[in-house]
Write an enzyme that holds these catalytic residues in place. Sequence first.
Site, PDB file in Angstrom:
ATOM      1  N   TYR A  62       0.830  -1.211   0.000  1.00 48.41           N
ATOM      2  CA  TYR A  62       0.000   0.000   0.000  1.00 48.41           C
ATOM      3  C   TYR A  62       0.863   1.259   0.000  1.00 48.41           C
ATOM      4  CZ  TYR A  62      -4.168  -2.894   0.790  1.00 48.41           C
ATOM      5  OH  TYR A  62      -5.182  -3.821   0.676  1.00 48.41           O
ATOM      6  N   LEU A 115     -17.531   0.555   0.425  1.00 48.55           N
ATOM      7  CA  LEU A 115     -18.219   1.824   0.167  1.00 48.55           C
ATOM      8  C   LEU A 115     -18.409   2.055  -1.332  1.00 48.55           C
ATOM      9  CD1 LEU A 115     -16.348   4.092   2.785  1.00 48.55           C
ATOM     10  CD2 LEU A 115     -18.628   3.070   2.995  1.00 48.55           C
ATOM     11  N   GLY A 153     -17.720   5.342  -2.991  1.00 45.04           N
ATOM     12  CA  GLY A 153     -18.626   6.493  -2.938  1.00 45.04           C
ATOM     13  C   GLY A 153     -19.673   6.515  -4.037  1.00 45.04           C
ATOM     14  N   PHE A 155     -22.510   5.186  -4.525  1.00 51.49           N
ATOM     15  CA  PHE A 155     -23.936   5.322  -4.158  1.00 51.49           C
ATOM     16  C   PHE A 155     -24.152   6.367  -3.062  1.00 51.49           C
ATOM     17  CE2 PHE A 155     -23.354   0.665  -5.095  1.00 51.49           C
ATOM     18  CZ  PHE A 155     -23.982   0.668  -6.322  1.00 51.49           C
ATOM     19  N   THR A 156     -23.072   6.998  -2.620  1.00 49.43           N
ATOM     20  CA  THR A 156     -23.204   7.820  -1.402  1.00 49.43           C
ATOM     21  C   THR A 156     -22.687   9.244  -1.588  1.00 49.43           C
ATOM     22  OG1 THR A 156     -21.109   6.883  -0.642  1.00 49.43           O
ATOM     23  CG2 THR A 156     -23.119   5.878   0.233  1.00 49.43           C
TER      24      THR A 156
END
Length: 324
Positions: free
Chosen positions: A62, A234, A237, A239-240
């Site tokens: 990462y 999530l 993002g 759908f949010t």
Amino acid sequence: MPTTLPLNQRGIPASRIALGCMGIGGEWNREPVTAAELKEGQAAVEAALAAGINMFDHADIYTRGKAETIFGTILKDHPGLRDKIILQSKCGIKLMEPGDLSNTFDFSKEHILSSVDGTLARLGTPYLDILLLHRPDPLMDPEEVGEALRLLKAAGKVRHFGVSNMSAAQIRLLQAHCDEPFIVNQLHMSLARLDWIEAVIGINREPWREISFPEGTIEHCRLENIQIQAFGPLAQGLFTGRSLEGQPERVANTAEMIRRLAEEKGVSREAILLSWLMTHPAGIQPVIGTVNPQRIAACMEVEGLELSRKEWYDLFVTARGRFI
Ligand SMILES: NC(=O)c1ccc[n+]([C@@H]2O[C@H](COP(=O)([O-])OP(=O)(O)OC[C@H]3O[C@@H](n4cnc5c(N)ncnc54)[C@H](OP(=O)(O)O)[C@@H]3O)[C@@H](O)[C@H]2O)c1
């Protein structure tokens, strides 16, 4: 909503949601960590701790090691924190280097051992609570993997082991040669990634042939008390609140249904999205990848939320864009 995770049943007191640390450290480059990247990482981890999250998901790759380096700085600045949290990292993916054609996978003993040493050095901890094998390496020798994991356990460097992106068959093959049980399988799951449900409802139906998710994987994890962790929970993002420009109608319809449910129940949209995963009886643990403190807090509004069977199916059918 199941409140007891398979991890909890094994005596590992993991929070219902884990913080994914892939977004910590900015760009995936070899530049030193900047003050801004450190500050952003600190704010995310502090927000997670304040919200009751005690489990953190890393990988050696990462941000090319910067996520673990920043987390190591946070641990150093908070004496006593290490023993209060559950640290998970992963190995087995090799990022492209100059001259390579692609990223590759490496489950050789040499790579696994050196990867874990690098992770422990960056995190500044003598042990990982859980090490995941990141993605299946077609060249893996299960006996060699078993030997590497045995050495890590014996040296006290890793307490528990798991896998990611693996089918039931792949887990069984590795398990046959590893003394320690695999206790986690981390998979891509959300209302934007439905193949794991399609594989269940598609049995003995025509479109079943189109489903790529390996049959029996969820069932194997449930039978063996393997913690299913959802990455990408999530849906970045989608759908949010992210722009819906150019998205198919089913995405806009799902976003609207989530907005309406959130309003009705007086919670955030993220909470509705996560509750769809957490309502599943397998006790799925979402690994949220946001570094935004407000969004982390919004996610935690899922606590105590129940979706009815009808709400769960309405979200599923809307997200897939066709009737069952
Ligand atoms: N095992 C694997 O192969 C694998 C693969 C990928 C990831 N993972 C793990 O899973 C974790 C989560 O995965 P993920 O980050 O891909 O998925 P995610 O949690 O679905 O998405 C997080 C990303 O979406 C953005 N986002 C969320 N809501 C948004 C909104 N309303 N508007 C704009 N942006 C929004 C976040 O930005 P902000 O930070 O600005 O909120 C962040 O960049 C990772 O951190 C990692 O630990 C594992």
